[in-house]
Design an enzyme around this catalytic site. Structure first.
Site, PDB file in Angstrom:
ATOM      1  N   SER A 248       0.827  -1.199   0.000  1.00 60.15           N
ATOM      2  CA  SER A 248       0.000   0.000   0.000  1.00 60.15           C
ATOM      3  C   SER A 248       0.861   1.248   0.000  1.00 60.15           C
ATOM      4  CB  SER A 248      -0.911   0.002   1.235  1.00 60.15           C
ATOM      5  OG  SER A 248      -0.147   0.286   2.385  1.00 60.15           O
ATOM      6  N   LYS A 249       0.182   2.366  -0.062  1.00 61.05           N
ATOM      7  CA  LYS A 249       0.839   3.670  -0.136  1.00 61.05           C
ATOM      8  C   LYS A 249       1.992   3.852   0.853  1.00 61.05           C
ATOM      9  CE  LYS A 249      -0.203   6.707  -3.212  1.00 61.05           C
ATOM     10  NZ  LYS A 249       0.699   6.046  -4.122  1.00 61.05           N
ATOM     11  N   ARG A 250       1.778   3.375   2.063  1.00 61.98           N
ATOM     12  CA  ARG A 250       2.816   3.636   3.058  1.00 61.98           C
ATOM     13  C   ARG A 250       4.114   2.879   2.785  1.00 61.98           C
ATOM     14  NH1 ARG A 250       2.418  -0.666   6.690  1.00 61.98           N
ATOM     15  NH2 ARG A 250       0.614  -1.916   6.126  1.00 61.98           N
TER      16      ARG A 250
END
Length: 472
Positions: A248-250
């Site tokens: 994911s984005k993180r």
RNA sequence: GUCCCCAUCGACUAGUGGUUAGGUCACGGGCCUUUCAAGCCCGUAGCAGGGGUUCAAAUCCCCUUGGGGACACCA
């Protein structure tokens, strides 16, 4: 029967590498089997729909050279390929399901549903909905804004399916709730739209992410309701971040658009993603598209989730950067120079620079800083100035300016000779010669070989750079 | 919490009852070299644990543990 597969993304965000990997597998499979690859847009979520996401998705596929045989812009005899344009079809099937007793209208309010869910929490066999309207015989129409249509899941028994790479997977029906198939806005949910379209579009293999396994029981039930035999299911392992949770984005970049922006090559990203969860079963890793198409097989798909390793991506991209055609790489690199405001009108010089810089960077975003010394006027800190002003350095500069002025054309061999001669005549050690010279010409102690610098700069530039630093 | 999926070096993977468990990235060392890259060579490192089945188990079965996913009028 000819293979037909589809990639069915939902345009709600930037195209994620996980989804793109699914597209790659489907595409590879279709091409390998001489089948058809369909692009279908699942835009039934009007809340999250984004026009930009749709554009980014199609651009991304094109960037990776993934072409679709049927779908937006291409057409095909099973269209339309936007689900939002197929509402009447879903309504027709939903009504049929109601008529045959496989589904029913439900007028429960969102508030009531929330309460039900709360009260069911913690209960052992908790399904999401208490089947309040199941036997009420509510009449309605798919367009009714205050009603949804729910599927009537059998109260007992098991539903199972045969996954191509995982074998038999089964679910207890009593654990499944009566899921919604038509929302109150008249749009179908994924479950219904998906099944109806796959059936109507004659899809033979459903290759999709692992996260769909738990919904597959519902899909099987839907096929039964429709009186159809389900296609072959192939559930793909998902892609994880370095900490092993869903990518994911993180974890950094997840959109292929971002990778394009960072200067990764489409050839590399395709190759890298294809190898995430698939193996040709020999030791090949760097493969052309044709080779991948040739050796692709579902049997080579792993059932284990895999971690996206940026370091390996960097290695592979560097390899592609160095081995692909120079003209092509130079073309791909242009936007990076333009963004930096660097003038690259001298095409021959530009290409020589790219040829030098491309084998020192993992991706094109670094190519500007790597080759910048060839473009800008060099500046030096006090330590460097001190070295430049040293007598030994000055003698080198003077010697080179004088020697270089003797003729206009200098081959690589000539320069190497000049280097050797300089060291001899000026009685210098290697470092005493190379460091000041490279500093004067390239602005740094470390960097390219002297003949490489000369080749890029040309004699006149070399002389000019030396003269600027000479104390008269 | 419930259901489902999964388990070979740190990472990507090969391996389908008998292998010195192979390759790639990363890491360490060396070579090349004026330097930095690149390149080449070598090396460290793995079958989660426990029970079975079998002459023989990384491979088959069971349990445990661990990880992941799904539990919406989102896909």
């Amino acid at each position: 029967m000819s293979v037909r597969v589809r990639f069915a993304p939902s345009p709600t965000g930037s195209p994620h590498v996980g989804n793109i990997r699914t597209a790659i597998f489907n595409w590879l499979f279709a091409r390998n089997m001489g089948g058809t690859f369909i692009l279908r847009i699942e835009d039934t979520d009007r809340e999250r729909y984004s026009k930009e996401a749709l554009q980014a998705l199609m651009d991304g596929l094109k960037w990776l050279n993934i072409s679709w045989d049927e779908g937006p812009g291409t057409g095909g005899e099973y269209g339309p390929y936007f689900q939002s344009e197929r509402l009447h079809i879903y309504h027709e099937y939903a009504k049929m399901l109601v008529d045959k007793g496989y589904a029913y209208y439900c007028s429960c309010t969102p508030e009531r549903l929330k309460e039900v869910r709360e009260s069911l929490k913690g209960k052992e066999k908790a399904a999401g909905y208490d089947r309040h309207c199941r036997d009420l015989g509510i009449k309605g129409d798919p367009n009714d804004p205050d009603k949804v249509i729910r599927f009537k899941v059998p109260l007992e028994g098991k539903t199972y399916f045969e996954d191509y790479i995982r074998g038999r997977i089964e679910f207890d029906n009593e654990l499944l709730d009566d899921f919604v198939i038509i929302k109150s806005d008249g749009y179908p949910t994924y479950h219904l739209a998906n099944i109806v379209d796959d059936y109507l579009m004659k899809v033979t293999h459903i290759m999709r992410g692992d996260e769909w396994i738990s919904s597959t029981g519902r899909h099987i039930l839907l096929y039964e309701g429709l009186g159809q035999k389900p296609p072959v299911f192939v559930h793909l392992p998902i892609i994880l971040g370095p900490d092993k949770s869903k990518l994911s984005k993180r974890h950094g970049a997840t959109s292929i658009i971002e990778y394009e922006g960072m200067g990764y090559l489409p050839e590399c990203l395709f190759n890298f993603l294809a190898l995430l969860g698939w193996s040709p079963k020999d030791d090949r890793e760097i493969m052309t598209i044709d080779e991948m198409v040739e050796s692709f097989s579902i049997d080579g798909i792993n059932q284990v989730a895999s971690v996206f390793d940026h370091k390996k991506l960097d290695w592979m991209n560097g390899l592609y950067l160095r081995s692909l055609d120079l003209e092509y790489i130079a073309e791909k690199a242009k936007p990076f120079f333009e963004n930096a405001g660097i003038d690259i009108d001298d095409n021959e010089k530009y290409k020589r620079i790219i040829d030098f810089a491309r084998n020192r960077i993992p991706n094109l975003s670094g190519i500007v800083s790597e080759s910048e010394p060839f473009f800008r006027r060099l500046s030096f800190n006090s330590e460097e100035k001190a070295l430049i002003d040293e007598n030994k350095s000055q003698r080198i500069y003077a010697y080179w300016v004088e020697e270089l002025s003797k003729k206009a054309q200098w081959s690589e061999e000539d320069i190497n000779d000049l280097v050797k001669r300089s060291i001899q005549e000026l009685e210098l050690k290697g470092k005493e010669f190379y460091f000041p010279l490279r500093l004067a010409l390239f602005g740094s102690f470390h960097g390219p070989d002297i003949p490489v610098i000369f080749n890029i700069l040309g004699r006149d530039q070399v002389v000019a750079r030396l003269q600027r630093l000479m104390k008269s």
